[in-house]
Design a protein around this motif. Sequence first.
Motif, PDB file in Angstrom:
ATOM      1  N   THR A 120       0.820  -1.220   0.000  1.00 17.91           N
ATOM      2  CA  THR A 120       0.000   0.000   0.000  1.00 17.91           C
ATOM      3  C   THR A 120       0.850   1.264   0.000  1.00 17.91           C
ATOM      4  N   VAL A 121       2.176   1.092   0.041  1.00 14.85           N
ATOM      5  CA  VAL A 121       3.078   2.248   0.073  1.00 14.85           C
ATOM      6  C   VAL A 121       3.354   2.757  -1.336  1.00 14.85           C
ATOM      7  N   ASN A 122       3.616   1.821  -2.236  1.00 19.22           N
ATOM      8  CA  ASN A 122       3.954   2.186  -3.612  1.00 19.22           C
ATOM      9  C   ASN A 122       2.717   2.122  -4.503  1.00 19.22           C
ATOM     10  N   HIS A 123       2.791   2.798  -5.653  1.00 15.83           N
ATOM     11  CA  HIS A 123       1.716   2.783  -6.639  1.00 15.83           C
ATOM     12  C   HIS A 123       2.246   2.201  -7.941  1.00 15.83           C
ATOM     13  N   PRO A 124       1.413   1.523  -8.708  1.00 23.88           N
ATOM     14  CA  PRO A 124       1.900   0.889  -9.931  1.00 23.88           C
ATOM     15  C   PRO A 124       2.506   1.865 -10.942  1.00 23.88           C
ATOM     16  N   HIS A 125       1.905   3.056 -11.096  1.00 23.78           N
ATOM     17  CA  HIS A 125       2.347   3.980 -12.139  1.00 23.78           C
ATOM     18  C   HIS A 125       2.515   5.383 -11.572  1.00 23.78           C
ATOM     19  N   LYS A 126       3.634   5.989 -11.899  1.00 24.49           N
ATOM     20  CA  LYS A 126       3.803   7.396 -11.536  1.00 24.49           C
ATOM     21  C   LYS A 126       2.895   8.261 -12.392  1.00 24.49           C
ATOM     22  N   ALA A 127       2.765   7.910 -13.676  1.00 23.76           N
ATOM     23  CA  ALA A 127       1.929   8.683 -14.597  1.00 23.76           C
ATOM     24  C   ALA A 127       1.447   7.775 -15.713  1.00 23.76           C
ATOM     25  N   LEU A 128       0.331   8.145 -16.337  1.00 25.19           N
ATOM     26  CA  LEU A 128      -0.199   7.468 -17.516  1.00 25.19           C
ATOM     27  C   LEU A 128      -0.347   8.497 -18.633  1.00 25.19           C
ATOM     28  N   PHE A 129      -0.144   8.045 -19.892  1.00 28.07           N
ATOM     29  CA  PHE A 129      -0.110   8.973 -21.017  1.00 28.07           C
ATOM     30  C   PHE A 129      -1.004   8.481 -22.151  1.00 28.07           C
ATOM     31  N   TRP A 130      -1.560   9.440 -22.884  1.00 29.01           N
ATOM     32  CA  TRP A 130      -2.356   9.153 -24.071  1.00 29.01           C
ATOM     33  C   TRP A 130      -1.982  10.155 -25.162  1.00 29.01           C
ATOM     34  N   ARG A 131      -1.904   9.669 -26.404  1.00 29.69           N
ATOM     35  CA  ARG A 131      -1.648  10.587 -27.515  1.00 29.69           C
ATOM     36  C   ARG A 131      -2.315  10.069 -28.777  1.00 29.69           C
ATOM     37  N   SER A 132      -2.947  10.984 -29.476  1.00 35.73           N
ATOM     38  CA  SER A 132      -3.433  10.738 -30.823  1.00 35.73           C
ATOM     39  C   SER A 132      -3.175  12.012 -31.614  1.00 35.73           C
ATOM     40  N   ASN A 133      -1.992  12.062 -32.212  1.00 34.81           N
ATOM     41  CA  ASN A 133      -1.546  13.213 -32.983  1.00 34.81           C
ATOM     42  C   ASN A 133      -1.509  14.471 -32.130  1.00 34.81           C
ATOM     43  N   TYR A 134      -2.356  15.442 -32.431  1.00 33.77           N
ATOM     44  CA  TYR A 134      -2.325  16.731 -31.758  1.00 33.77           C
ATOM     45  C   TYR A 134      -3.077  16.740 -30.420  1.00 33.77           C
ATOM     46  N   THR A 135      -3.767  15.652 -30.105  1.00 30.41           N
ATOM     47  CA  THR A 135      -4.520  15.564 -28.856  1.00 30.41           C
ATOM     48  C   THR A 135      -3.797  14.625 -27.908  1.00 30.41           C
ATOM     49  N   TRP A 136      -3.552  15.103 -26.697  1.00 28.49           N
ATOM     50  CA  TRP A 136      -2.858  14.242 -25.746  1.00 28.49           C
ATOM     51  C   TRP A 136      -3.354  14.497 -24.322  1.00 28.49           C
ATOM     52  N   ALA A 137      -3.026  13.571 -23.454  1.00 29.66           N
ATOM     53  CA  ALA A 137      -3.450  13.677 -22.056  1.00 29.66           C
ATOM     54  C   ALA A 137      -2.431  12.978 -21.178  1.00 29.66           C
ATOM     55  N   VAL A 138      -2.380  13.404 -19.927  1.00 30.01           N
ATOM     56  CA  VAL A 138      -1.527  12.765 -18.937  1.00 30.01           C
ATOM     57  C   VAL A 138      -2.253  12.780 -17.599  1.00 30.01           C
ATOM     58  N   ARG A 139      -2.155  11.663 -16.880  1.00 33.06           N
ATOM     59  CA  ARG A 139      -2.650  11.619 -15.505  1.00 33.06           C
ATOM     60  C   ARG A 139      -1.482  11.290 -14.582  1.00 33.06           C
ATOM     61  N   GLN A 140      -1.296  12.107 -13.563  1.00 34.04           N
ATOM     62  CA  GLN A 140      -0.272  11.866 -12.556  1.00 34.04           C
ATOM     63  C   GLN A 140      -0.885  12.165 -11.190  1.00 34.04           C
ATOM     64  N   GLY A 141      -0.953  11.131 -10.352  1.00 36.24           N
ATOM     65  CA  GLY A 141      -1.648  11.297  -9.082  1.00 36.24           C
ATOM     66  C   GLY A 141      -3.095  11.672  -9.348  1.00 36.24           C
ATOM     67  N   PRO A 142      -3.616  12.693  -8.668  1.00 41.01           N
ATOM     68  CA  PRO A 142      -5.004  13.094  -8.899  1.00 41.01           C
ATOM     69  C   PRO A 142      -5.176  13.991 -10.113  1.00 41.01           C
ATOM     70  N   TRP A 143      -4.057  14.447 -10.694  1.00 41.48           N
ATOM     71  CA  TRP A 143      -4.128  15.478 -11.733  1.00 41.48           C
ATOM     72  C   TRP A 143      -4.228  14.877 -13.129  1.00 41.48           C
ATOM     73  N   LYS A 144      -5.073  15.469 -13.936  1.00 40.78           N
ATOM     74  CA  LYS A 144      -5.213  15.046 -15.332  1.00 40.78           C
ATOM     75  C   LYS A 144      -5.264  16.273 -16.228  1.00 40.78           C
ATOM     76  N   LEU A 145      -4.378  16.304 -17.194  1.00 45.58           N
ATOM     77  CA  LEU A 145      -4.288  17.397 -18.166  1.00 45.58           C
ATOM     78  C   LEU A 145      -4.664  16.860 -19.536  1.00 45.58           C
ATOM     79  N   ILE A 146      -5.568  17.550 -20.229  1.00 46.72           N
ATOM     80  CA  ILE A 146      -5.950  17.206 -21.604  1.00 46.72           C
ATOM     81  C   ILE A 146      -5.656  18.410 -22.483  1.00 46.72           C
TER      82      ILE A 146
END
Length: 537
Positions: free
Chosen positions: A442-468
């Motif tokens: 319960t101390v560690n998390h599987p991923h520091k961040a997750l990423f998505w990209r489709s050409n000019y559209t992209w997103a990232v989630r890190q912790g509670p934050w998500k940027l599109i």
Amino acid sequence: MRNEIGKCMGVIVGCLTMVSFTACSLSSDKWDIHPDASKIDFHTQFLAAAPSDPPANRPNIVLILADDLGKTDISLYGGQHQQTPHIDAIGKQGVTFTEGYITSPICSPSRAGMLTGRYQQRFGYEYQPHDRYPRNAIEYFVYQNFMDSRDWNLTQDKTFPDFEAILQQGLPMQEFTLAELLQQQGYATGIIGKWHLGVEEHCQPNKRGFDYQYGFYEAYSLYQPDTERADIVNQRHDDFSDAHIWKGARKGNCALRCNHVVVEDSVYLTQKLADEASAFIRQHQKEPFFLYVPFSAPHTPFQALRKYYDQFPHVQDRNKRVYYAMIAALDDAVGQITQTLHDARLEDNTMVWFLSDNGGATYTRATDNYPLKGGKFTNFEGGLNVPFMLQWKGKIAAGTQYRQPVVSMDIFQTTVEMAGVALPQDRKYDGVNLMPYLRGDTVNHPHKALFWRSNYTWAVRQGPWKLIVDQLSGHHVLYNLDQDKVEQHNLYAQSPDIVHMLEAAYGDWESTVIPPLWQRVMEYRFETEDGDFYFPL
């Protein structure tokens, strides 16, 4: 939905194709695909090597994938429209991932990431494969100016692959699939359902690690080819691609095949896939097996068995009623598979995964993924955050809830480690073995961040934050998902430090991937209170 977009253009401008417009061809060698012979040789040699010593009691693997099933389409996640007890039971008897993601909000790239354990952008699989593009400037002009495509816009980049390049679209030959690696280690491997990772021979399931294949290569097929049967309820849509899905019927790459051979069958497709999956389990119950069951439900075309349709007499909207009936049939099919495992006394040594390839398809108007925002095609939670669960009796405590973000690529990594598979060391894998986290870390998390990209559209989630970010429209949004899971409060202007952190993380990740191998056809427009976002297909 692999190429229905492209096919529709052929119908609209069919009269024009009788005339040669070579002088205004839009084909470009920019999109020629050049397979890497050295990487393909390495792939071949690695799989030809002797298997390693297997661990004791290697688990069987059953991977069940729904198609366009939204998170709140099932009752385990609070769905109110129908009960899905058999699907729910997988999570209740194991772990329910509340923050389960896929790598793309659209069918084919999502499957490519899941089955390889790698972000599909690492090998150029950024868009749906297409077998039809505008062939010339005349077709392009007619489509843009005379077809009512609502929220679908033809790409402004007017360079497209030629016929030979189109044939190469699909899972690159140098990529290792989960099936290939398990097959090499002595697992019996089977795929029952929708493939959608390429239709040429080198892409087909029997060439990518599956001993047995039953299903279809395309993005869709009719659930029942006899559309006049009294026990079938059909529901057509006014979406411009729907007519071409119905026209595809069970012809060509929409045909049902058993190990390359076209077969005819009159059993409702969802039921037939469950029957085939159950037969595979019984046939291989005395040896380790990997069974991948990518159902087509509830993807269009909308066809339901009347016995399920009749379960929803209170639903006045026929479109939604058919949709709910298709999900009810899917739930029973999943129940049949899990019951077969139970009857064969295989539950204690079988990992059963269930998830959807992307969120619900809101363009059908049968679902809206409420309370999540958006749906299929979009990088909002309704498109990316999907039902995701794992049952492994005796290894995972029943009723486990895991609340940290996980991603479909983790299925690959968890499976190969539990099966004792040695991975090739010439490439990066992005999935994580989830078992340590499910067993008490319960101390560690599987991923520091997750990423998505489709050409000019992209997103990232890190912790509670998500940027599109949509670079085409210039719009961007930032959400704190811990406080705003429904993505209503854009904090972009208020949180420059968070934005900078996420942009930097995304930039580091993007530097490790490659451009798409083939061209997109469309942009899908999604209206929000922060402006219109466009998502390439």
